[in-house]
Design a protein around this motif. Sequence first.
Motif, mmCIF file in Angstrom:
data_model
loop_
_atom_site.group_PDB
_atom_site.id
_atom_site.type_symbol
_atom_site.label_atom_id
_atom_site.label_comp_id
_atom_site.label_asym_id
_atom_site.label_seq_id
_atom_site.Cartn_x
_atom_site.Cartn_y
_atom_site.Cartn_z
ATOM 1 N N PHE A 14 4.820 21.201 65.619
ATOM 2 C CA PHE A 14 4.824 22.090 64.446
ATOM 3 C C PHE A 14 6.252 22.438 64.047
ATOM 4 O O PHE A 14 6.598 22.455 62.859
ATOM 5 N N THR A 16 7.913 19.245 62.524
ATOM 6 C CA THR A 16 7.378 18.956 61.192
ATOM 7 C C THR A 16 7.932 19.942 60.169
ATOM 8 O O THR A 16 8.342 19.556 59.067
ATOM 9 N N GLY A 17 7.965 21.221 60.526
ATOM 10 C CA GLY A 17 8.505 22.219 59.615
ATOM 11 C C GLY A 17 9.969 21.982 59.304
ATOM 12 O O GLY A 17 10.413 22.118 58.155
ATOM 13 N N ARG A 18 10.741 21.585 60.311
ATOM 14 C CA ARG A 18 12.161 21.311 60.107
ATOM 15 C C ARG A 18 12.356 20.135 59.161
ATOM 16 O O ARG A 18 13.195 20.179 58.245
ATOM 17 N N ARG A 26 11.436 21.212 55.507
ATOM 18 C CA ARG A 26 12.443 22.082 54.894
ATOM 19 C C ARG A 26 13.646 21.288 54.402
ATOM 20 O O ARG A 26 14.136 21.510 53.291
#
Length: 291
Positions: free
Chosen positions: A241, A244-246, A249
């Motif tokens: 998670f 994936t978020g990094r 962004r």
Amino acid sequence: MRPDLSVVIAEAAGVADPAATLQSLVAAQDSIDMEILVTGTAAGRFPSGLGDNVRGVPTAPDALVPVQWAAGIASAAGPVVACLTTDLTVTRTWAAVLHDAVVAGAVGAGSAIALPPDAPAAACGMYLVRFAPFLPRPGRSDDNARAVPGDGAMYDRSAIMEHPDLLENGFWEVEFHRRWLDAGGRLVQSGEPLVDYRGAPPLVAGMAVRFRHGAEYGATMIHAHGHSRLRHVLAAPALPFLLTGRVLRKALRADISPAVVLRGLIPIVGLTIAWSAGELIGALQGGPPSS
């Protein structure tokens, strides 16, 4: 006669033919005397008509790209070396821009990496996962960068050869960057895309490669940098998670099509899960990393 530049083309998973990469290098030569070394099983696939400046450096069929790069760098004759793979091509100005930066005193120089806007989903996902920190930002450059992408970058070969303990495990550029920056070395990163990513293996094959890279990273963090094994184990469930978020962004702030991000979303999840699983396995290994 010693070449100005040695370019190492490693065989990327799923792309054995180096022809497109070689053709782009021919167009980029300009006034730079270039030696080209092709590694992996691709070493026997380059067109013989390209001349004496192209030679093969055979490596194990399953060797990871950094291991292939290390073999090419060890065999290189030029004072500046560049790292490419068979799934990358370069622009006409690539050689001149990055070579000038290294000659001017940078220990390494890299550029942003571009992707065709109509690339398939697997290519979009792999592109974003591999190159999220190095997506196109035209008009921007950093003459004191903290990192450059190993893919497509050029380096002062003598600076690499000063660290044989790292090179024996492969040219894992992040480890070299860390040493150089600690010693006051300088990296240069261009926001202009001088390198193009042109393909990817099927998602399952790409996940297998990311797993192996993650395992190498996890083992290195424990055995070379003293990270806590328990910390890696406890963080493992949340890591996909976070990664994936990094990636998302960075992608949303870059100069790329939103369609690329949408098409790549499912592959990104699969690739970050594979890396995270590999990192956990690597962290649990009982000995130092090996390639």
